[in-house]
Design an enzyme around this catalytic site. Sequence first.
Site, mmCIF file in Angstrom:
data_model
loop_
_atom_site.group_PDB
_atom_site.id
_atom_site.type_symbol
_atom_site.label_atom_id
_atom_site.label_comp_id
_atom_site.label_asym_id
_atom_site.label_seq_id
_atom_site.Cartn_x
_atom_site.Cartn_y
_atom_site.Cartn_z
ATOM 1 N N HIS A 46 -3.062 -4.075 9.635
ATOM 2 C CA HIS A 46 -3.111 -2.986 8.662
ATOM 3 C C HIS A 46 -4.451 -2.253 8.734
ATOM 4 O O HIS A 46 -4.519 -1.060 8.465
ATOM 5 C CB HIS A 46 -2.905 -3.580 7.262
ATOM 6 C CG HIS A 46 -2.849 -2.589 6.158
ATOM 7 N ND1 HIS A 46 -1.780 -1.744 5.956
ATOM 8 C CD2 HIS A 46 -3.730 -2.297 5.159
ATOM 9 C CE1 HIS A 46 -1.992 -0.990 4.891
ATOM 10 N NE2 HIS A 46 -3.166 -1.305 4.393
ATOM 11 N N SER B 73 -3.690 3.375 4.434
ATOM 12 C CA SER B 73 -2.817 2.880 3.391
ATOM 13 C C SER B 73 -2.541 3.950 2.342
ATOM 14 O O SER B 73 -2.074 5.032 2.675
ATOM 15 C CB SER B 73 -3.451 1.625 2.779
ATOM 16 O OG SER B 73 -2.480 0.826 2.166
ATOM 17 N N ASP C 72 1.137 -4.720 11.353
ATOM 18 C CA ASP C 72 1.153 -4.523 9.902
ATOM 19 C C ASP C 72 2.592 -4.361 9.438
ATOM 20 O O ASP C 72 3.357 -3.595 10.033
ATOM 21 C CB ASP C 72 0.342 -3.280 9.538
ATOM 22 C CG ASP C 72 0.451 -2.925 8.068
ATOM 23 O OD1 ASP C 72 0.487 -3.855 7.237
ATOM 24 O OD2 ASP C 72 0.486 -1.725 7.751
#
Length: 634
Positions: A446, A185, A384
């Site tokens: 994710h 991320s 994701d």
Amino acid sequence: MGFSEARAYRAFGGRSTWLTVFLALANSLAVSAKCAADYFVDSLPGQPDSPQVQMHAGHIEINHKTSANLFFWHVANQHIADKPRTVIWLNGGPGCSSEDGALMEIGPYRVTNDHLLNHTDGSWDEFANLLFVDQPVGTGFSYVSTGAYVSELGEMASQFVTFLEKWFELFPHYEKNDLYFAGESYAGQYIPYIARAILDRNKKGESLTRWKLKGILIGNGWISPRHQYLSYLPYAYQEGIIQGGTDSSSRVEAKLSKCLNKLNVEDSTGTVQISACEEVLQAIIDETHKGNRCINMYDIRLTDEYSACGMNWPPDLENMAPYLRFKNVTKALHINSDKQTGWSECSGAVSGHFRALKSKPSVELLPGLLEEGLPILLFSGQKDMICNHIGNEDLIKDMKWSGGTGFELSPGVWAPRQDWIFEGESAGFYQQARNLTYVLFYNASHMVPFNYPPRSREMLDRFIGVDIADIGGNPADSRIDGEKGPATSVRAHPNSTAAAEREKEKVKSAMWKAYYKSGEVALIVVAIAAVIWGVFIWRSRQKHQDRGYEFRGIYPMLGSSSSGSLPRYSNKRGRRGHDVEAVNIYEAELDERPSRVVSARSSREQEPYVVGDEDGSDVDDDTSDERKRLVDKP
């Protein structure tokens, strides 16, 4: 000034310089006495008895003026392959704790609903040391003075280099390890900046130990904001979240148009965050709002209550958050109780300050890193949406480095996508060229390692070059385009006797090197302090004898029961008389150590360390505010 104070002043007048020097050295001695043993985690509540996991944890000060301390959690490798390796893991946010990675993704344990720890098949500590760091300052268990939060990526990287220098002083034998960074991320911004700072540091001269940075891995990374913003609607169309030609698509396209105008006006390939473009993702999520439910932006196969829309995910968070607030857990991890840092998954204060308004996005650093020979692996979970694979694939397609564009092998010829079959199942595909590797994980979220620990570990071992054929063990059946690569083990622990003997020799060698290096520094400081102290005492006695005074110490008015720093120093090393920082613990110590099993009953009887209400609610108010900012990624 009282009589005794005046007498002391007369007795030691002219000695203030000596006193200042000595106290400064004593203070330095106390600081240098902080060693790896002080960070040793003897056991964690609920920890299983097997396999044995050696851990260190605690705070390291990186700036005394601002009380800036970073929290780390180190997990030693279970086995050494051909050479020692260390993987540093960072979660994103900005401001989200790397305990997410430690207890929900790549670490050795997951927390159960009765506050026990279960060992994770496929944890990344099999052949690599793991170092989880809560950063920037103020994240997770880390802390800093109010108003001293980090706001730019360059500042963050500089602080992290300072942290590593201090960490390697405590654990010197790890400084020669092959070093890798991994994360997900917003760590897609952190990691390239830190890598750049390390490579620049290595060029500064021979006086510094060169850190052997060997590669970086970024999962579902927020790397190129422009590509990611422009990928939201195509991803929603591809996955059937939004249907073209509908009122829903018209509303989202209107938001996208405003985003494009902003991008074109600012020519913002060089912008980390654009609020107008954040609205595109929010518009897509709003179109999925039905009743009290909405799509989970981190895993589109799931729904969540509105307006969380994924913020309550993953489900392990419900167990992990209270566990990290128990007093016996924070004590085991050496959390500074004076600071009352508590633990929350994400910090609104950190993210509120970390706007990176003057920082260029990390995608602009990747070509230079690749051209300097640094291998980079980008991986994506297919399901994701917030940092989706289309955005990352598009950034690769447009990026130019080493004489080519994207995955070009030669002008107009691109590297093929290679099917990945893991233990008989279609796992995704690999694509690679000129030091860059891309891996797509089918049916992953994710947080890829949360879904597929063994597959993600196989990816790591393949990337860092682990081949268990040299050390024994049961290899995983992993094939890329039908071909087996180096043998990797993702479940069974190697049990080769020869491998165990080789590992024992490596451990012994590393341990003694660590003793020598840390011991030399402490010995020098002790010797200097002892000489100055001896001279000071000798001269003072001579003067006092001449004046008829009796020498009783630096502060005679305090009497013999002084609570000064030197008596306390004798206890600084805690329960152990030696440094336990080496790669593994002596077998004898393991035999003598009591069982680490803690029953569910005894774990529950411990008083929980709760931040906020008595019910142990997960996070403080600013956490929910922070997670509503869609740029903030765990």
